[in-house]
Design an enzyme around this catalytic site. Structure first.
Site, short mmCIF file in Angstrom:
data_model
loop_
_atom_site.label_atom_id
_atom_site.label_comp_id
_atom_site.label_asym_id
_atom_site.label_seq_id
_atom_site.Cartn_x
_atom_site.Cartn_y
_atom_site.Cartn_z
N ASP A 86 -4.85 12.95 22.21
CA ASP A 86 -3.58 12.81 21.50
C ASP A 86 -3.62 13.42 20.11
O ASP A 86 -2.57 13.70 19.53
CB ASP A 86 -3.19 11.34 21.39
CG ASP A 86 -2.56 10.83 22.69
OD1 ASP A 86 -2.36 11.65 23.59
OD2 ASP A 86 -2.26 9.63 22.78
N ASP A 104 0.83 -1.21 0.00
CA ASP A 104 0.00 0.00 0.00
C ASP A 104 0.86 1.26 0.00
O ASP A 104 0.46 2.29 -0.55
CB ASP A 104 -0.92 0.00 1.22
CG ASP A 104 -2.02 -1.05 1.10
OD1 ASP A 104 -2.24 -1.56 -0.01
OD2 ASP A 104 -2.65 -1.36 2.13
N GLY A 105 2.02 1.20 0.64
CA GLY A 105 2.91 2.36 0.65
C GLY A 105 3.37 2.76 -0.75
O GLY A 105 3.52 3.94 -1.04
#
Length: 531
Positions: free
Chosen positions: A404, A295-296
């Protein structure tokens, strides 16, 4: 804005929304101080001492309320100024885009009409090529994207003979919507019908999309995962096969071309690019994109195209592979079928992001646009403090995020960081933007899915204890200081990825194989039963 000195008498006499304004609070504090000075504190009476302490407490509370209201007024005025700047900028861009589209349509129509009238005169046809080239450079601007180069559904490029050579070999195709058992090639445009006072939904455009080549693809770009021996071997084999068997022109990255030439001088026919300018123009030359990785690698391929993206064929040579349905062992069979067509594709939407700094003096002082296929993340970075983010959807306040961070994700990115943060898995062809908090300090903060047409604005307030950091598909981190804002909306250029079966089957297979979704032992058939 804060009231002027001349309005002091008016503002002191009337409360706002049931609360005294800052001037009246300051006057009350002054009165308390005078009363304290006049009080006979020399006495040892316990009641007078308690009364004076209580009055001091009241004075402190009034002073804090005055300071808080003044700070809130200043913050509201600053936010209003930034909102007006962004609104004026959007109106200007919409007006500019309308004028460019109108000019492009008129110029292309005039070129087509002239070509028809002078079809037999080659000399005049060549003269028409010069203004077309000038128009292309004028329309493309800094990003090389021109509206008349985009092939619309069912339309042919009738003026292709007068287009410069760099566009002449670009393959054309058309898209159609279909479903299982429907062999017709009709296009479904009507979404909602209103007949006899009844509102009904007709065939939706979210059905399976099919791509059919109208001219044979001529150019392919192959993008690979780095630092992998198996990928390097497969790339060399695929390049040789596409050249010898399919007679295609092939582009690769400069790194890959150097690796191929190191292996053999046979690969001297492979093309590459030298600088960013040539990368911007790749969409005008390339008919098909092949990715070898996970996917990268698909994310990297999408980031190379700042505008229209050619169809992408992703081969799985990575870890999970939610967007890579094709297996590399059968690449000849898959590529042969795809080059012949038709093929099913998934239109994966992207987000378009702008960063607006607090010091911006006009609507043009923005950073971007940045296109993301998975998500944009705003987090606290290395700070130990909670993030404090004000979120707006169009003109409506959504919430203040304290935790966060926050994830704004596409539906294609719903199986990535958003899923790990508690967001839902969404079919990639569902149009929407996922609004997912990261570890919120609240028991009631649940993720949202917003419609695709909205514009989201995330701003770091002035009373935030620390900066925030924004990352785009996991890279290009930018610091957001107090007053800075990130504006996100749906980009007009999706990433079309080829399907092995169809969009829904590929999606379900990916979550079954990659995540083992809902995998458990089947309940035993022997045991207690309803009678």
């Amino acid at each position: 804005m804060a009231p002027s000195k001349g309005d002091a008498s008016v503002s002191c006499s009337q409360p706002e929304n049931g609360f005294l304004n800052s001037l009246s609070l300051l006057s009350s504090e002054k009165a308390v101080q005078e009363l304290l000075q006049q009080s006979p504190l020399q006495s040892t009476d316990d009641h007078l001492i308690e009364f004076s302490d209580a009055m001091r407490t009241v004075a402190k509370a009034l002073r804090r309320a005055a300071e808080g209201k003044a700070s809130a007024q200043a913050e509201a005025a600053e936010w209003k100024r930034k909102y007006e700047l962004e609104r004026a900028r959007n109106l200007h861009l919409e007006h500019k885009g309308f004028l460019n589209d109108s000019t492009t349509y008129i110029n292309c129509h005039m070129l087509e009409q002239s070509h028809r009238e002078n079809n037999g005169d080659e000399e005049r046809t060549e003269n028409l090529g010069s203004p077309s080239n000038e128009q292309s450079e004028h329309c493309c601007g800094s990003n090389g994207i021109c509206s008349h180069e985009v092939l619309r559904d069912g339309d042919r490029d009738s003026a292709s003979k007068v287009v410069p050579n760099k566009f002449a070999r670009k393959a054309s195709f058309k898209l159609s919507w279909c479903c299982k058992g429907d062999q017709s090639d009709q296009h479904k445009h009507d979404i909602v019908s209103f007949e006899r006072g009844n509102i009904t939904t007709a065939e939706r455009s979210s059905k399976q999309i099919s791509l059919k080549w109208e001219s044979q693809p001529q150019t392919v770009i192959i993008l690979t995962k780095p630092n992998s021996t198996s990928v390097r071997i497969l790339c060399a084999e695929m390049v040789r096969w596409l050249r010898e068997q399919k007679k295609l022109d092939i582009y690769v990255e400069p790194r890959v071309r150097a690796e191929l030439l190191t292996e053999s001088s046979y690969y001297n026919f492979v093309h590459t690019w030298k600088d960013e300018t040539e990368i911007i123009l790749l969409h005008t030359k390339v008919d098909l994109v092949v990715t070898l990785g996970g996917d990268g690698t698909v994310l990297w391929a999408a980031s190379m195209f700042k505008g229209p993206v050619p169809p992408v064929v992703p081969f799985s040579l990575g870890s999970l592979g939610f967007m890579t349905p094709f297996h590399s062992e059968r690449y000849r069979e898959y590529l042969d079928s795809i080059l012949k067509g038709p093929i099913s594709i998934t239109l994966r939407h992207r987000l378009q992001c702008h960063v607006i700094r607090e010091a911006a003096k006009n609507e043009y002082e923005t950073e971007g646009p940045i296109l993301v296929l998975n998500e944009v993340t705003i987090d606290r970075g290395i700070s130990s403090y909670l993030t404090n983010l004000e979120c707006y959807c169009d003109n409506s306040f959504v919430t203040c995020v304290q935790g966060d961070g926050l994830i704004l994700s596409t539906t294609s990115g719903s199986t990535a960081y958003s899923l790990a943060a508690g967001g839902s898995m969404v079919h990639p062809q569902v149009p929407g933007i996922l609004f997912t908090p990261i570890c919120p300090h609240s028991l009631s903060f649940r993720p949202l899915i917003l419609p695709e047409h909205v514009t989201l604005r995330v701003q770091v307030p002035f009373n935030s204890r620390s900066h925030a950091w924004a990352s785009f598909d996991g890279k290009d981190r930018k610091r957001l200081a107090a007053g800075d804002a990130l504006v996100c909306s749906m980009a007009p250029w999706p990433v079309p990825t080829a399907c092995q079966v169809d969009s829904t089957s590929d999606f379900l297979n990916s979550i079954h194989d990659g995540l083992h979704w809902n995998l458990r032992k089947t309940q035993s058939f022997d045991g207690p039963r309803d009678t």
